[in-house]
Scaffold this motif. Structure first.
Motif, PDB file in Angstrom:
ATOM      1  N   ASN A 129       0.832  -1.190   0.000  1.00 11.74           N
ATOM      2  CA  ASN A 129       0.000   0.000   0.000  1.00 11.74           C
ATOM      3  C   ASN A 129       0.876   1.252   0.000  1.00 11.74           C
ATOM      4  OD1 ASN A 129      -2.742  -0.902  -0.007  1.00 11.74           O
ATOM      5  ND2 ASN A 129      -2.451  -1.694   2.056  1.00 11.74           N
ATOM      6  N   GLU A 135       0.445  10.428   0.939  1.00 12.03           N
ATOM      7  CA  GLU A 135      -0.056   9.475  -0.058  1.00 12.03           C
ATOM      8  C   GLU A 135      -1.251   8.707   0.492  1.00 12.03           C
ATOM      9  OE1 GLU A 135       3.251   7.308  -2.465  1.00 12.03           O
ATOM     10  OE2 GLU A 135       3.993   7.584  -0.422  1.00 12.03           O
ATOM     11  N   TRP A 139      -5.068   8.466  -0.987  1.00  8.69           N
ATOM     12  CA  TRP A 139      -5.612   7.207  -1.479  1.00  8.69           C
ATOM     13  C   TRP A 139      -6.774   6.697  -0.636  1.00  8.69           C
ATOM     14  CZ3 TRP A 139      -5.301   5.147  -6.075  1.00  8.69           C
ATOM     15  CH2 TRP A 139      -4.241   5.505  -6.902  1.00  8.69           C
ATOM     16  N   CYS A 145      -6.482   1.789   2.251  1.00  9.43           N
ATOM     17  CA  CYS A 145      -5.104   1.454   1.919  1.00  9.43           C
ATOM     18  C   CYS A 145      -4.240   1.213   3.153  1.00  9.43           C
ATOM     19  CB  CYS A 145      -4.495   2.538   1.038  1.00  9.43           C
ATOM     20  SG  CYS A 145      -4.512   4.185   1.756  1.00  9.43           S
ATOM     21  N   ALA A 282      -2.948  10.374  -8.152  1.00  9.89           N
ATOM     22  CA  ALA A 282      -3.901   9.312  -7.811  1.00  9.89           C
ATOM     23  C   ALA A 282      -5.057   9.281  -8.794  1.00  9.89           C
ATOM     24  CB  ALA A 282      -4.410   9.516  -6.386  1.00  9.89           C
ATOM     25  N   CYS A 286      -6.147   6.265 -11.346  1.00 10.68           N
ATOM     26  CA  CYS A 286      -7.504   5.691 -11.366  1.00 10.68           C
ATOM     27  C   CYS A 286      -8.090   5.722 -12.771  1.00 10.68           C
ATOM     28  CB  CYS A 286      -8.406   6.466 -10.403  1.00 10.68           C
ATOM     29  SG  CYS A 286      -8.049   6.191  -8.648  1.00 10.68           S
TER      30      CYS A 286
END
Length: 293
Positions: A129, A135, A139, A145, A282, A286
């Protein structure tokens, strides 16, 4: 006072329980207490727990099922260690898990909570993760995560932050907690495979998927509110497809997702909730269907 307290809730996991218990009691770091909370089991788990002969094990038996959140919060109340670790009764910890995590926490005193890498197959790839706080914070908008049974927390942080699980978020109580703490605690993941996270039909994510998805929606909506937004059903549908890396490959899906991502980035530029560069990366991953792990 033990160095580490390990909280293990149990409900009807007789098939896997002994392996999970052994993986903690055989740890290379032996200065621990294992708090096993049997939550009204009816499948023989209670008998297995009664038979454990180790002075480091503290046993709690609920005559009727009270639920995972009640068991977890009871464990937090009972824990006496410098660090408090989670463990599920159907998983297996690497035998150096607690030693590695405690060393990491010793070396990183600003970190309040850390998880680990894991595998769901003895022969499969390791899943890592996001490692660092900013981060992880980003996320968490998209998925949980931090692997719950791999977590270790500072006892001092539990007291300082009043850490408790919220029963109003069934079957996603950990996802809610990490999101809630992401603005007040420092989160991290250790980049090592220290857990075998066992997939099986009895897991919450299989038995209570609809409830879990609905709870996750409430958590994401709450986080998005920090950006001054309340998502419509259609907008949340885009968000969930982004979170699950399942956008369509057609130009219209790409256009819609890109517009949604730019909208989030514009709002974050104004409200400054998340690191803008990490959020942009991110969202790009995605849209491109490139999970971080």
């Amino acid at each position: 006072m033990p160095r580490i307290s390990v909280i293990m809730p149990v409900h009807n996991n007789a098939l896997y329980l002994q392996e999970a218990v052994n993986s903690i009691l055989w740890q290379t770091l032996a200065d621990l207490e294992l708090i096993i909370i049997d939550d009204g089991s009816t499948d023989g788990s209670t008998g297995i727990i009664h038979e454990i002969r180790d002075a480091r094990v503290r046993k709690v038996f609920h005559p009727v099922q009270m639920g995972i959140v009640a068991s977890l919060n009871e464990g937090l109340q009972l824990a006496q260690g410098e660090y408090v670790a989670r463990m599920d009764s159907d998983d297996i910890a690497a035998l150096n898990r607690l030693e590695v995590q405690a060393y990491f926490m010793d070396q990183n005193p600003v970190v309040d909570i850390c998880g680990t890498g894991y595998t769901t197959d003895y022969h499969g790839p390791v899943k890592l993760n996001p490692l660092h706080h900013e981060e992880i914070k980003v996320w968490l908008l998209f998925y949980c995560c931090i692997l719950h049974p791999s977590v270790m927390m500072r006892s001092s942080s539990i007291s300082r932050l009043g850490i408790r699980y919220d029963p109003d978020y069934p079957h996603a109580e950990d996802y809610e907690l990490w999101n809630r703490l992401s603005s007040s605690a420092r989160l991290a993941n250790v980049p090592h495979n220290l857990m075998y996270y066992r997939p099986h039909a009895g897991q919450v994510s299989n038995r209570h998927r609809w409830i879990q998805d609905n709870t996750a929606r409430r958590i994401r909506q709450r986080q998005i509110l920090q950006l001054g937004l309340h998502l419509s059903d259609a907008e949340y549908s885009i968000m969930s497809r982004l979170a699950e890396f399942r956008l369509g490959d057609d130009p219209e899906s790409y256009r819609t997702a890109t517009g949604f991502a730019n909208w989030l980035l514009d709002q974050n530029r104004q409200y400054q909730v998340y690191d803008q560069n990490i959020l942009a990366l991110a969202l790009s991953r995605c849209i491109s269907k490139m999970p971080i792990y």
